[in-house]
Design an enzyme around this catalytic site. Structure first.
Site, short mmCIF file in Angstrom:
data_model
loop_
_atom_site.label_atom_id
_atom_site.label_comp_id
_atom_site.label_asym_id
_atom_site.label_seq_id
_atom_site.Cartn_x
_atom_site.Cartn_y
_atom_site.Cartn_z
N CYS A 1 1.20 -1.45 -0.47
CA CYS A 1 -0.13 0.04 0.15
C CYS A 1 0.89 1.31 -0.03
O CYS A 1 0.33 2.45 -0.49
CB CYS A 1 -0.45 0.35 1.55
SG CYS A 1 -2.13 1.35 1.17
N CYS B 1 -5.65 -2.06 8.70
CA CYS B 1 -6.35 -0.57 8.63
C CYS B 1 -8.20 -1.21 8.21
O CYS B 1 -8.48 -0.32 8.15
CB CYS B 1 -6.16 0.63 8.56
SG CYS B 1 -6.05 0.25 6.32
#
Ligand code: ATP
Length: 350
Positions: A95, A192
């Protein structure tokens, strides 16, 4: 003095909020940007609302960028695929370079910003004329481990205002400027995009089935039944449901045979690791006789090693002291003292 415009990734948390105030006090014109990465509804709304609220309070512009479809393609699919293949994914390592920092750079152009910034606890410094990530001064909070994949295009523009602070200093900074509600915010934990850190439930919601199979020992002897390879991690001891006369640990996961290998703790120790997709700033540094240190999980200590580069972005790590808990799919990050020299994804170990 106006030092230029900086685009700051704002998650609504205390770290990026304090980063915004520090940059502003330092003479930068700050522009805030909040990404929506995942489908976790409540979390997105909170991030956008909290970041927007702070932006208004300190008088900076704030924008929102919806990356949900890219995130699903690049991160959620990778995450589920890795588990299906019996590996332990590390989504932040993908990411950060592929989504967060790439899109900060892209939006910096759109909003005419000279710099980009985040609230990571790591530092950026020059070494031999090139920019590198260094550990944050607070070793307890250091996040350099997450940033090894960033290239010079990012590092040449990146500012990390919190690199020299510890978490208490960050909270005190927020308090001092009258933002005590920020200093009471909890740290984000875990992955997350996964609710309550329950990755098994998440995988199930993505259609991954837990297929029961066999626990075997290193020689292949059947020791019992397991509930599906998705449910186990390397180094796990508890919850195996095995009646052995000694402690047994998960030392291998095979998607091909749907088997989990159990062994003594000593058998978890590895001397060599093969990594792929190596990234570094200066490949010339990787002389095979040079001693670096390597970290193979965020919360583990660094271990001295030598690194031999192979073809096609692969490398062999020769550990100078054996290391336990090496999981395929996780990342290995190389350090020279407190400087991050590169990293890669763990393919296998022996
Ligand atoms: N959704 C987001 N949009 C924009 N930037 C983000 C987002 N999430 C994280 N960041 C940036 O990446 C940094 C590190 O993210 P991480 O998830 O580790 O947050 P954190 O340490 O809990 O920080 P914070 O207290 O700012 O939430 C943040 O400080 C922020 O600058």
């Amino acid at each position: 003095m106006n030092k230029g415009r900086v685009l700051l990734g704002m998650s609504g948390g205390v770290d990026s909020s304090v980063a915004a105030m520090m940059l502003q006090n330092d003479g930068f014109e700050v522009v805030g940007l909040t990404f929506i990465f995942s489908e976790l509804k409540g979390q997105n709304e909170i991030a956008v609302r909290e970041a927007g609220k702070l932006a208004e309070e300190i008088g900076i512009k704030h924008f929102v960028c919806d990356l949900r479809s890219d995130f699903t393609k690049a991160i959620v699919n990778y995450f589920t695929q890795e588990y299906q293949n019996g590996r332990t994914p590390f989504p932040c390592a993908i990411c950060n370079p592929e989504l967060k920092f790439k899109n900060l750079l892209k939006n910096a152009e759109i909003y005419h910003c000279n710099y980009i910034a985040t609230g990571h606890y790591a530092r950026i410094k020059k070494h031999n004329g090139r920019q590198y990530i260094f550990e944050g001064t607070d070793t307890n909070k250091d996040q350099s481990f997450f940033l090894w994949g960033l290239g010079e295009d990012v590092l040449n523009k990146l500012i990390l205002p919190l690199g020299g602070l510890n978490k208490t200093q960050t909270r005190t900074y927020a308090n001092r400027l009258g933002f005590s509600y920020l200093s009471r915010k909890k740290d984000s934990l875990g992955i997350c995009f996964i609710e309550e850190n329950n990755y098994r439930k998440f995988l199930k919601s993505k259609g991954l089935e837990s297929k029961p199979g066999y626990f075997v020992d290193i020689g292949g002897k059947v020791l019992g039944r397991h509930s599906g390879i998705l449910n186990y991690t390397i180094g796990q001891r508890r919850g195996l449901g095995i009646n052995a006369n000694k402690p047994m640990f998960v030392s291998g996961i095979s998607a091909a045979t749907n088997e989990i290998v159990l062994s003594d703790y000593e058998d978890l120790y590895k001397n060599r690791i093969l990594v792929s997709n190596m990234k570094c700033i200066d490949i010339q540094e990787f002389d095979k006789d040079r001693v670096f240190t390597v970290r193979i999980r965020y919360r583990l200590q660094n271990t001295p090693c030598k690194v031999e580069l192979l073809q096609k972005g692969q490398a062999i790590i020769y550990l100078l002291e054996p290391v336990a808990m090496v999981a395929n799919g996780q990342t290995a990050v190389f350090y020279d003292g407190d400087r991050v020299v590169g990293g890669g994804f763990i393919e296998s170990s022996e």
